[in-house]
Scaffold this motif. Structure first.
Motif, PDB file in Angstrom:
ATOM      1  N   GLY A 144       0.070   2.901 -11.255  1.00 15.96           N
ATOM      2  CA  GLY A 144      -0.057   4.303  -9.309  1.00 15.96           C
ATOM      3  C   GLY A 144       1.570   4.321  -9.209  1.00 15.96           C
ATOM      4  N   VAL A 145       1.347   5.711  -9.216  1.00 18.43           N
ATOM      5  CA  VAL A 145       3.417   5.975  -8.648  1.00 18.43           C
ATOM      6  C   VAL A 145       2.880   6.640  -7.659  1.00 18.43           C
ATOM      7  N   VAL A 146       4.326   6.236  -6.911  1.00 17.41           N
ATOM      8  CA  VAL A 146       4.311   6.187  -5.333  1.00 17.41           C
ATOM      9  C   VAL A 146       5.137   6.221  -4.724  1.00 17.41           C
ATOM     10  N   ALA A 147       5.429   7.548  -3.465  1.00 18.39           N
ATOM     11  CA  ALA A 147       6.059   8.006  -3.580  1.00 18.39           C
ATOM     12  C   ALA A 147       6.462   7.834  -2.077  1.00 18.39           C
TER      13      ALA A 147
ATOM     14  N   ILE B 293      -9.343  -0.918  -5.119  1.00 19.03           N
ATOM     15  CA  ILE B 293      -7.589  -0.659  -4.224  1.00 19.03           C
ATOM     16  C   ILE B 293      -7.020   0.521  -4.597  1.00 19.03           C
ATOM     17  N   GLU B 294      -6.625   1.052  -5.648  1.00 17.10           N
ATOM     18  CA  GLU B 294      -5.854   2.327  -6.459  1.00 17.10           C
ATOM     19  C   GLU B 294      -6.201   3.533  -5.744  1.00 17.10           C
ATOM     20  N   ARG B 295      -7.364   3.158  -6.686  1.00 22.97           N
ATOM     21  CA  ARG B 295      -8.048   5.046  -6.370  1.00 22.97           C
ATOM     22  C   ARG B 295      -8.769   5.429  -5.079  1.00 22.97           C
ATOM     23  N   SER B 296      -9.646   4.217  -4.257  1.00 21.70           N
ATOM     24  CA  SER B 296      -9.980   5.294  -2.968  1.00 21.70           C
ATOM     25  C   SER B 296      -9.494   4.179  -1.787  1.00 21.70           C
ATOM     26  N   THR B 297      -8.906   2.142  -1.744  1.00 19.17           N
ATOM     27  CA  THR B 297      -8.532   2.412  -0.730  1.00 19.17           C
ATOM     28  C   THR B 297      -6.488   2.399  -0.258  1.00 19.17           C
TER      29      THR B 297
END
Ligand code: GTP
Length: 334
Positions: free
Chosen positions: A143-146, A193-197
């Motif tokens: 999961g990549v975060v900016a 949690i990664e894809r929805s929340t």
């Protein structure tokens, strides 16, 4: 501070080891992943840990008969069916009545992250959810975060196509959440949690992230599980190490063990050579065999060579057989 640790996954990528032992119960440097993880949580102020269980719950309950681990009070929430990460968090948190800020950790991550610093960051930013981030060379599998300069999450993209990643910072699998996050998670079905929340919280500007360069490893794949072990005998993990050969392992005096972790309850016969490998309880290594970069729970025959392979509890390599890049039994079996 309370924590929920996700330990209910099937551990498909770590098969065949996870056919007999659930991933967080596998040892890294003679101590289970879950115990190492909880020890770090306790060091950061966590006193109460709920294990979100699903697949093979019994070994966790049996491993901690007094209901404590590393000084934390343990609680267990066993899902009737897999609910995926967010579903599991809600199920476990509600089972034990969590109604305040809490920590969540993926049960297969080892890190030296200072949990109390993550909690302080979360509180000082008024976040609803705060993620721990780590910089990696190839973020596309994560999961990549900016983030903005103040740590607010701008984008969260789960496993983006290579070349489209918005940063090299990845979700490192430890979070601080407000109890309000639970109300965002639908009940009775699988929710990630990664894809929805997280994307929903990001869209409202309420997700923050805290990047560190602490030791961090996701043990969920054979090469990484091996690396997590070898890091403890090679000195790569500052401040933490382990003996290579456990005193309760039986290693013949003519066998050679180099840069490896050999568990209690293993047997290494005469003239065997074990290099850059992990032997788990029950492994038997035949006379004159040669192992490199492998993880073994099963039986290696005399004179065999085994390179870059994973041999589960029911796996065997015949006398004189030479194998490389194999998994036994076949992880493709249902
Ligand atoms: P793979 O099958 O190899 O992907 O491994 P996994 O099943 O462990 O899944 P993954 O590594 O993506 O999961 C991250 C963390 O969440 C791990 O600690 C899992 O144990 C946990 N987890 C995944 N799915 C569930 C679930 O449905 N319920 C619970 N309680 N935990 C889960």
């Amino acid at each position: 501070m309370r924590a929920v640790v996700l330990v209910g996954g099937i551990g498909t990528r770590l098969r065949p080891l996870t056919y007999s032992v659930p991933k967080p119960m596998l040892p890294v440097g003679h101590v289970s992943i879950i115990e190492r993880l909880i020890t770090n949580l306790v060091g950061g102020g966590v006193t109460d840990v709920t294990l979100a269980l699903g697949f093979k719950p019994e070994p966790f309950i049996e491993a901690f008969p007094d209901g404590t681990c590393a000084g934390a009070q343990l609680r267990y929430a066993v899902e009737p069916e897999p609910l995926d990460t967010a579903g599991a968090i809600r199920f476990a948190a509600e089972a034990v009545g969590i109604d305040d800020t809490f920590v969540v950790a993926n049960g297969d991550v080892l890190t030296d992250l200072d949990i109390s610093a993550l909690v302080d960051f979360h509180r000082s930013h008024g976040a609803e959810a705060t993620l721990h981030l780590i910089a990696v060379d190839d973020p596309s599998a994560f999961g990549v975060v900016a983030i903005d300069d103040d740590g607010r999450v701008r984008r969260f993209v789960e496993k983006p196509a290579a070349g489209t990643e918005p940063s090299n910072l990845i979700n490192a699998g430890t979070y601080v959440l407000e109890a309000s996050v639970l109300g965002r998670i639908p009940t009775g079905r699988k929710v990630s949690i990664e894809r929805s929340t997280f994307p929903a919280i990001v869209a409202e500007g309420l997700a923050y992230a805290y990047a560190t360069d602490d030791y961090w490893i996701d043990t969920g794949m054979p090469d990484l599980y091996l690396a997590a072990n070898l890091d403890l005998v090679s000195g790569r993990r500052s401040g933490q190490s382990c003996v290579g050969v456990h005193p309760a392992a039986s290693v013949h005096p003519t066998a050679l063990v180099e840069r490896s972790v050999v568990a209690a309850g293993t047997c290494v016969a005469n003239d065997a050579r074990v290099v850059d490998s992990v032997l788990l309880a029950g492994a038997t290594i035949g006379a004159g065999s040669c192992l490199s970069r492998s993880v073994v729970m099963g039986r290696i025959g005399a004179g065999a060579t085994v390179h870059d392979s994973v041999i589960g509890a029911d796996g065997a390599v015949a006398d004189g057989e030479h194998i490389a890049h194999q998994r036994r039994p076949d992880p493709a079996r249902p």
